[in-house]
Design a protein around this motif. Structure first.
Motif, short mmCIF file in Angstrom:
data_model
loop_
_atom_site.label_atom_id
_atom_site.label_comp_id
_atom_site.label_asym_id
_atom_site.label_seq_id
_atom_site.Cartn_x
_atom_site.Cartn_y
_atom_site.Cartn_z
N PRO A 107 -8.25 0.59 10.98
CA PRO A 107 -7.63 1.21 9.80
C PRO A 107 -8.67 1.47 8.71
CG PRO A 107 -7.21 -1.15 9.80
CD PRO A 107 -7.93 -0.85 11.08
N MET A 108 -8.45 2.52 7.94
CA MET A 108 -9.26 2.80 6.76
C MET A 108 -8.39 3.43 5.70
SD MET A 108 -12.95 4.73 6.35
CE MET A 108 -12.44 6.44 6.41
N VAL A 109 -8.41 2.88 4.51
CA VAL A 109 -7.63 3.44 3.39
C VAL A 109 -8.53 3.51 2.16
CG1 VAL A 109 -5.43 2.57 4.26
CG2 VAL A 109 -6.73 1.21 2.62
N MET A 110 -8.20 4.45 1.28
CA MET A 110 -8.92 4.60 0.02
C MET A 110 -7.93 4.74 -1.12
SD MET A 110 -12.01 7.24 0.93
CE MET A 110 -12.99 7.06 2.42
N TRP A 111 -8.31 4.23 -2.26
CA TRP A 111 -7.54 4.39 -3.49
C TRP A 111 -8.49 4.79 -4.59
CZ3 TRP A 111 -8.13 2.17 -8.27
CH2 TRP A 111 -7.09 2.39 -9.18
N PHE A 112 -8.07 5.73 -5.44
CA PHE A 112 -8.89 6.21 -6.55
C PHE A 112 -8.11 6.08 -7.84
CE2 PHE A 112 -10.37 8.37 -2.77
CZ PHE A 112 -11.74 8.23 -2.86
N ALA A 134 -22.73 16.57 6.78
CA ALA A 134 -21.70 16.67 7.83
C ALA A 134 -21.00 15.34 8.07
CB ALA A 134 -22.34 17.17 9.13
N LEU A 135 -21.65 14.22 7.72
CA LEU A 135 -21.05 12.91 7.91
C LEU A 135 -20.44 12.35 6.64
CD1 LEU A 135 -23.70 11.23 10.27
CD2 LEU A 135 -21.42 12.06 10.87
N ASP A 136 -20.51 13.11 5.56
CA ASP A 136 -19.91 12.70 4.29
C ASP A 136 -18.46 13.18 4.25
OD1 ASP A 136 -19.10 12.22 1.70
OD2 ASP A 136 -20.69 13.40 0.75
N ILE A 137 -17.53 12.25 4.22
CA ILE A 137 -16.11 12.59 4.22
C ILE A 137 -15.75 13.49 3.04
CG2 ILE A 137 -13.77 11.63 4.05
CD1 ILE A 137 -14.93 9.02 5.23
N PHE A 138 -16.46 13.32 1.93
CA PHE A 138 -16.10 14.01 0.69
C PHE A 138 -16.85 15.34 0.49
CE2 PHE A 138 -16.09 9.39 0.17
CZ PHE A 138 -14.74 9.17 -0.09
N HIS A 139 -17.86 15.60 1.29
CA HIS A 139 -18.74 16.73 1.02
C HIS A 139 -18.00 18.06 0.96
CE1 HIS A 139 -22.28 19.25 1.01
NE2 HIS A 139 -21.81 19.91 2.05
N GLY A 166 -15.85 15.02 -9.04
CA GLY A 166 -15.85 16.39 -8.55
C GLY A 166 -15.26 16.57 -7.18
N VAL A 167 -14.25 15.74 -6.82
CA VAL A 167 -13.65 15.80 -5.50
C VAL A 167 -12.20 16.29 -5.60
CG1 VAL A 167 -12.97 14.47 -3.46
CG2 VAL A 167 -15.12 13.95 -4.63
N ASP A 168 -11.83 17.24 -4.78
CA ASP A 168 -10.48 17.77 -4.76
C ASP A 168 -9.59 16.88 -3.89
OD1 ASP A 168 -8.47 19.77 -3.08
OD2 ASP A 168 -8.60 20.23 -5.22
N ARG A 169 -8.57 16.28 -4.50
CA ARG A 169 -7.75 15.32 -3.78
C ARG A 169 -6.95 15.98 -2.66
NH1 ARG A 169 -5.69 10.23 -4.30
NH2 ARG A 169 -3.78 9.91 -3.11
N GLY A 170 -6.42 17.15 -2.89
CA GLY A 170 -5.63 17.82 -1.86
C GLY A 170 -6.45 18.08 -0.61
N LEU A 181 0.82 -1.21 0.00
CA LEU A 181 0.00 0.00 0.00
C LEU A 181 0.85 1.26 0.00
CD1 LEU A 181 -2.90 -0.91 2.49
CD2 LEU A 181 -3.03 -0.71 -0.01
N SER A 182 2.01 1.19 0.64
CA SER A 182 2.88 2.37 0.69
C SER A 182 3.43 2.74 -0.69
CB SER A 182 4.03 2.14 1.67
OG SER A 182 4.84 1.06 1.24
N LYS A 183 3.40 1.80 -1.63
CA LYS A 183 3.85 2.08 -3.00
C LYS A 183 2.74 2.71 -3.83
CE LYS A 183 6.75 -2.11 -2.96
NZ LYS A 183 6.89 -3.45 -3.55
N LEU A 184 1.51 2.64 -3.34
CA LEU A 184 0.37 3.11 -4.11
C LEU A 184 -0.03 4.51 -3.66
CD1 LEU A 184 -1.76 -0.17 -3.94
CD2 LEU A 184 -0.41 0.64 -5.88
N ASP A 185 -0.73 5.19 -4.53
CA ASP A 185 -1.18 6.56 -4.24
C ASP A 185 -2.50 6.46 -3.47
OD1 ASP A 185 -1.34 9.27 -4.18
OD2 ASP A 185 -2.11 9.47 -6.22
N ILE A 186 -2.39 6.07 -2.20
CA ILE A 186 -3.60 5.86 -1.40
C ILE A 186 -3.78 7.00 -0.41
CG2 ILE A 186 -3.54 3.35 -1.65
CD1 ILE A 186 -2.69 4.60 1.72
N LEU A 187 -4.98 7.09 0.09
CA LEU A 187 -5.30 8.03 1.17
C LEU A 187 -5.53 7.19 2.43
CD1 LEU A 187 -7.76 10.43 -0.66
CD2 LEU A 187 -5.45 10.97 0.10
#
Length: 552
Positions: free
Chosen positions: A485-490, A537-542, A499-503, A266-272
Motif C-alpha cells: 500500500p501507498m498513500v499520500m496526504w497534503f 520519468a520516475l517522479d510521480i509528480f513530474h 506547483g502540483v495539480d491535484r486532479g 484514512l477514508s475520512k481524510l482527503d488522501i491520495l
C-alpha cells in the motif's frame, strides 16, 4: 578404552557414520524439499515414483560426499553436531512457515535484533532442536568411531567420493530431462534442500560481506544537487513525514477494495491512494535501503546499498533537516549519516511496555522537534506496523475489532479466520496511526506546507499455499509479499505551493503502475531538488508539476 568398558552403540567406521547421518538428513530433515519437488514433478505412476527414488539416492550421495570432506578425526563429530543442530532449526522454519533459505534470508537472520528473534521462539522450535538436533548429536558423540591410519583413511575417502559422484551421475543421467528444469528453478527446490541450502547461502553471504568490507568506502552521490531558494510558491518551507510501513499487504487495505473496513480513519481524510505499487524486495533488509537508493530494483544489490549514499544524504546536503526515528529492527544502514534515533522500549508513556512499543511512541515529543525547525524538513518514521509472527503485539487491545484472533507465533496452528483477523487488526491500527500523523501535520500547517507519504516495505503471506511471513525469493514471491500500500496526504495549499495539480495526481494514483523505484525521484521532485541523478520519468509528480526557479 578399557577392555571391560561396554559402549552404548557399536563401533563404526567414519564412512558408515557419514552414510547413516546423510541418510537421516534425507529422511527426516527435508520434508519441505519433498513437498516443493512434488509441486514441480507429481509423484504419480511408476515413472514418478522412480524419479523420486532417484532423487532420494541423489541427495544421499550428495550429502555423503559433502560430509566425507570433513570426516577426519578432529572435525567429524563437531561438524556433524553443528550440521544436526543448524539443520534442525532450518527444518523447523521451513516446515512451520514455508520459508526458503537463501542469502537474503541469511542477511535477515544476521541483521535481526534480539526482540525479533525472541518473537520466533516456541515450544515447537525447542522440540525440533531436541529431536533433530540434540538427540542425533548425543548419538554421534556416544558412538565410538574407528579411524583408519591416515593414508588408508585418505584412500577410503577418495573411493567414497568417487562412488558418490558415480551415483549422482547415474541418477541425473537416467532422468536428465526432469532434473534439468528442476535445478534451473532453484528457488523452487534447491533453496529447500537441507543442509546444502544454508551452507551455500552462508558462504555466499560471507563472500559478499567480505567484499563489501574490503571496499567499504561510501561513494557520494548527487554532489551537483541544488535546491531553489523558494521551493514553494507561497514562501512556506516544506515539512514531510515519510512513514516506512512494515509488512502491510495492499490487498488488506479497504482503500484498495478489501471487503473489511480496515481504513476507517484514512477514508475520512482527503488522501491520495496509490493502488498499484510493488516493493523492491520481500524483506526489510532489502526493501528499506533499496527504496532510498538511486538504483532501481533490477540493478540494486546489498553491496551497492552499503557503498553508495542515498536519498537522505542528498536532501541533507541541500539543506533539508533530516531525522530518522525507528520503532523497527533498525534502518539497515540507510540512516547512518543523518540524525537518527531508536525508540527505547522502556520509554515512559502509555505506548511502551519494556519489550515492545506501539507505533504511536514515534510521535511522542515530535512536536517539540518540529517547533525548532526553521528550514525544509523530512522526518522518516520507521514503523513496526504488521510485523509478524506476533501480530497481536502490534496494536492496543482497544483496537482488536476483528475476532477471534491468533494469539501465538505458531501461525500454522491457527485457523485462517484467526490469522486474518489478527493481521487485519494490525492494518486497522496502522490506519489509526497514520491519522495521528496527519493530525500532527495539520497542527503545523500555519508554518509549513505539510505532506505525509506512507509506503510499506513489503507484504506478508498469511498461509496461502502453506507459506507464512515474508522474505521469499523475489522471482517466486507471491503477490501478497510484493504488492504494497501507498498513500499520500497534503495539507491545505501544499500541492499548490509546490506547483502540483491535484486532479492530475489523483488520476495517476488510480491508474499508474508504480514501485519503490519511484520514491527516490519523487521526493527529490517534491522538494524541487535539481541533480543529474533525477529522472523525471520516475517522479510521480513530474507530469503534474509546474516549473520552478532554480537557485542562482
Amino acid at each position: 578404552m578399557s577392555e571391560g568398558k561396554r559402549n552404548l552403540f557399536p563401533e563404526v567406521s567414519t564412512a558408515r557414520l557419514v552414510l547413516l547421518f546423510a541418510l537421516a538428513l534425507v529422511l527426516f530433515y527435508n520434508f519441505s524439499t519433498w513437498r516443493a519437488l512434488n509441486g514441480l514433478v507429481p509423484m504419480e505412476g511408476p515413472w514418478g515414483m522412480a524419479f523420486f527414488g532417484s532423487f532420494a539416492l541423489f541427495l544421499w550421495a550428495a550429502f555423503t560426499l559433502l560430509l566425507t570432506l570433513v570426516s577426519f578425526r578432529p572435525l567429524l563429530k563437531p561438524a556433524l553436531t553443528l550440521v544436526a543442530l543448524v539443520s534442525a532449526a532450518a527444518a523447523y522454519f521451513m516446515n512451520t512457515y514455508g520459508v526458503v533459505i537463501d542469502t537474503v534470508m541469511v542477511q535477515n537472520i544476521i541483521e535481526t535484533n534480539p526482540m525479533e528473534a525472541a518473537a520466533l521462539f516456541s515450544a515447537r522450535l525447542v522440540g525440533y532442536l531436541l529431536v533433530l538436533g540434540v538427540l542425533p548429536a548425543a548419538i554421534i558423540w556416544l558412538t565410538p568411531v574407528r579411524y583408519s591410519p591416515f593414508l588408508r583413511g585418505l584412500l577410503n575417502k577418495v573411493l567414497v567420493i568417487a562412488g558418490c559422484l558415480l551415483v549422482v551421475a547415474v541418477c541425473v543421467g537416467a532422468f536428465y530431462s526432469t532434473y534439468a528444469p528442476v535445478f534451473r528453478q532453484e528457488e523452487k527446490v534447491t533453496h529447500f534442500i537441507n543442509p546444502t541450502n544454508y551452507i551455500y547461502a552462508v558462504s555466499k553471504f560471507t563472500k559478499q560481506r567480505l567484499g563489501i568490507k574490503e571496499n567499504l568506502v561510501v561513494q557520494p552521490i548527487g554532489e551537483d544537487a541544488l535546491m531553489p531558494r523558494k521551493v514553494n510558491a507561497d514562501g512556506k518551507k516544506s515539512l514531510m513525514i515519510l512513514v516506512v510501513g512494515e509488512t502491510a499487504r495492499a490487498d488488506h487495505f479497504a482503500l484498495n477494495g478489501y471487503a473489511r473496513d480496515t481504513n476507517p480513519e484514512l477514508s475520512k481524510l482527503d488522501i491520495l491512494n496509490f493502488a498499484n505499487v510493488s516493493s523492491c524486495g520481500t524483506s526489510t533488509a532489502v526493501s528499506v535501503p533499496c527504496m532510498f537508493s538511486k538504483f532501481p530494483r533490477e540493478d540494486y544489490s546489498d553491496k551497492k546499498g552499503k557503498t553508495y549514499q542515498s536519498l537522505l544524504d542528498i536532501l541533507q546536503r541541500v539543506g533539508v533537516s533530516v531525522l530518522w526515528l525507528d520503532n523497527n529492527s533498525d534502518c539497515k544502514g540507510t540512516c547512518l549519516r543523518v540524525p537518527n534515533r531508536d525508540i527505547p522500549k522502556d520509554q515512559p508513556g502509555p505506548f511502551c511496555d519494556g519489550e515492545n512499543c506501539l507505533d504511536e511512541a514515534l510521535l511522542q515529543d515530535l512536536q517539540a522537534y518540529i517547533d525548532k525547525q526553521q528550514d525544509n524538513a523530512l522526518i522518516v518514521l520507521h514503523a513496526d506496523g504488521s510485523h509478524g509472527p506476533e501480530y497481536y503485539d502490534r496494536y492496543p487491545k482497544s483496537m482488536e475489532r476483528f475476532t477471534p484472533v491468533c494469539h501465538t507465533n505458531q501461525l500454522g496452528s491457527c485457523s485462517n479466520e484467526e490469522l486474518v483477523n489478527v493481521y487485519d487488526n494490525t492494518i486497522l491500527y496502522t490506519d489509526f496511526f497514520l491519522s495521528k500523523v496527519v493530525a500532527l501535520l495539520k497542527h503545523n500547517e500555519a508554518r509549513f506546507d505539510t505532506t505525509m507519504l506512507y509506503v510499506s516495505d513489503h507484504g506478508e503471506s498469511l498461509g496461502e499455499n502453506g507459506v507464512y511471513l515474508h522474505a521469499a525469493p523475489y522471482a517466486i514471491a507471491p503477490k501478497a509479499q510484493t504488492h504494497v500500500p501507498m498513500v499520500m496526504w497534503f495539507g491545505n495549499g501544499a500541492l499548490d505551493g509546490m506547483g502540483v495539480d491535484r486532479g492530475c495526481l489523483a488520476q495517476q494514483a488510480g491508474t499508474a503502475e508504480l514501485s519503490h523505484d519511484n520514491l527516490f525521484h519523487s521526493v527529490l521532485g517534491l522538494y524541487g531538488v535539481h541533480t543529474s541523478l533525477y529522472q523525471p520519468a520516475l517522479d510521480i509528480f513530474h507530469g503534474c508539476k509546474r516549473k520552478m526557479t532554480v537557485a542562482q
